[in-house]
Each structure stands twice: as structure tokens, then as C-alpha cells.
Design a protein around this motif. Structure first.
Motif, PDB file in Angstrom:
ATOM      1  N   ALA A   1       0.829  -1.206   0.000  1.00  0.00           N
ATOM      2  CA  ALA A   1       0.000   0.000   0.000  1.00  0.00           C
ATOM      3  C   ALA A   1       0.863   1.255   0.000  1.00  0.00           C
ATOM      4  CB  ALA A   1      -0.927   0.000   1.208  1.00  0.00           C
ATOM      5  N   GLU A   2       2.054   1.185   0.573  1.00  0.00           N
ATOM      6  CA  GLU A   2       2.944   2.340   0.600  1.00  0.00           C
ATOM      7  C   GLU A   2       3.584   2.585  -0.755  1.00  0.00           C
ATOM      8  OE1 GLU A   2       5.710   1.400   3.649  1.00  0.00           O
ATOM      9  OE2 GLU A   2       4.311   1.822   5.264  1.00  0.00           O
ATOM     10  N   ARG A   3       3.618   1.580  -1.604  1.00  0.00           N
ATOM     11  CA  ARG A   3       4.276   1.697  -2.900  1.00  0.00           C
ATOM     12  C   ARG A   3       3.300   1.920  -4.047  1.00  0.00           C
ATOM     13  NH1 ARG A   3       7.347  -3.657  -3.153  1.00  0.00           N
ATOM     14  NH2 ARG A   3       5.719  -4.256  -1.734  1.00  0.00           N
ATOM     15  N   VAL A   4       2.019   1.904  -3.782  1.00  0.00           N
ATOM     16  CA  VAL A   4       1.007   2.064  -4.822  1.00  0.00           C
ATOM     17  C   VAL A   4       0.694   3.548  -5.001  1.00  0.00           C
ATOM     18  CG1 VAL A   4      -1.379   1.550  -5.457  1.00  0.00           C
ATOM     19  CG2 VAL A   4       0.020  -0.185  -4.316  1.00  0.00           C
ATOM     20  N   THR A   5       0.702   3.987  -6.275  1.00  0.00           N
ATOM     21  CA  THR A   5       0.369   5.376  -6.575  1.00  0.00           C
ATOM     22  C   THR A   5      -1.147   5.549  -6.498  1.00  0.00           C
ATOM     23  OG1 THR A   5       2.257   5.521  -8.052  1.00  0.00           O
ATOM     24  CG2 THR A   5       0.551   7.206  -8.298  1.00  0.00           C
ATOM     25  N   PRO A   6      -1.616   6.543  -5.761  1.00  0.00           N
ATOM     26  CA  PRO A   6      -3.070   6.766  -5.682  1.00  0.00           C
ATOM     27  C   PRO A   6      -3.664   7.035  -7.063  1.00  0.00           C
ATOM     28  CG  PRO A   6      -1.907   8.113  -4.074  1.00  0.00           C
ATOM     29  CD  PRO A   6      -0.868   7.501  -4.963  1.00  0.00           C
ATOM     30  N   ASP A   7      -4.872   6.552  -7.275  1.00  0.00           N
ATOM     31  CA  ASP A   7      -5.531   6.665  -8.570  1.00  0.00           C
ATOM     32  C   ASP A   7      -5.642   8.112  -9.043  1.00  0.00           C
ATOM     33  OD1 ASP A   7      -6.909   5.341 -10.777  1.00  0.00           O
ATOM     34  OD2 ASP A   7      -8.680   6.390 -10.047  1.00  0.00           O
TER      35      ASP A   7
END
Length: 68
Positions: A13-19
Motif C-alpha cells: 500500500a505504501e508503494r502504490v500510486t493513488p488513482d
């Protein structure tokens, strides 16, 4: 030579770019020419008509579907 491995210490979750950061469309109105160019097509009367129909059917989201 070994390849370095990505750091697995952080959660995914820390590495996912927000939509909301992935979309490139500004908050302005989308023109048929914008849509034609985003589709990688040449601006011609036929492609502009295609873009007008697509914008009428899908609204500004038509551009979101073409761009990352």
C-alpha cells in the motif's frame, strides 16, 4: 553480476500510486482535438467527428480511458 532486489520492507500500500495521481487530464474541458491527439491519430475532419461522437457519449472520461 546479481541484480538488486526491490526493497520488500514496506507494505504494498505504501508503494502504490493513488488513482487520482495517475490521471493526466486537467480540470479543464476536453476538446475533440485533445481526444484525437491523445488517441495518437492525425487531426482530420473524420477523426474530429469520431472524437465529437465519443465525447458526446462518454464525456471527459473518454480522455481518461485513453491516457494513463
Amino acid at each position: 553480476m546479481s541484480m538488486p532486489q526491490p526493497d520488500a520492507s514496506g507494505s504494498s500500500a505504501e508503494r502504490v500510486t493513488p488513482d487520482d495521481l495517475l490521471h493526466t487530464r486537467p480540470g479543464t474541458e476536453v476538446s475533440p482535438e485533445d481526444l484525437v491527439l491523445a488517441a495518437g491519430r492525425d487531426v482530420t475532419p473524420d477523426t474530429l467527428e469520431w472524437a465529437r461522437r465519443k465525447l458526446a457519449a462518454e464525456g471527459p472520461a473518454a480522455l481518461d480511458k485513453l491516457l494513463p
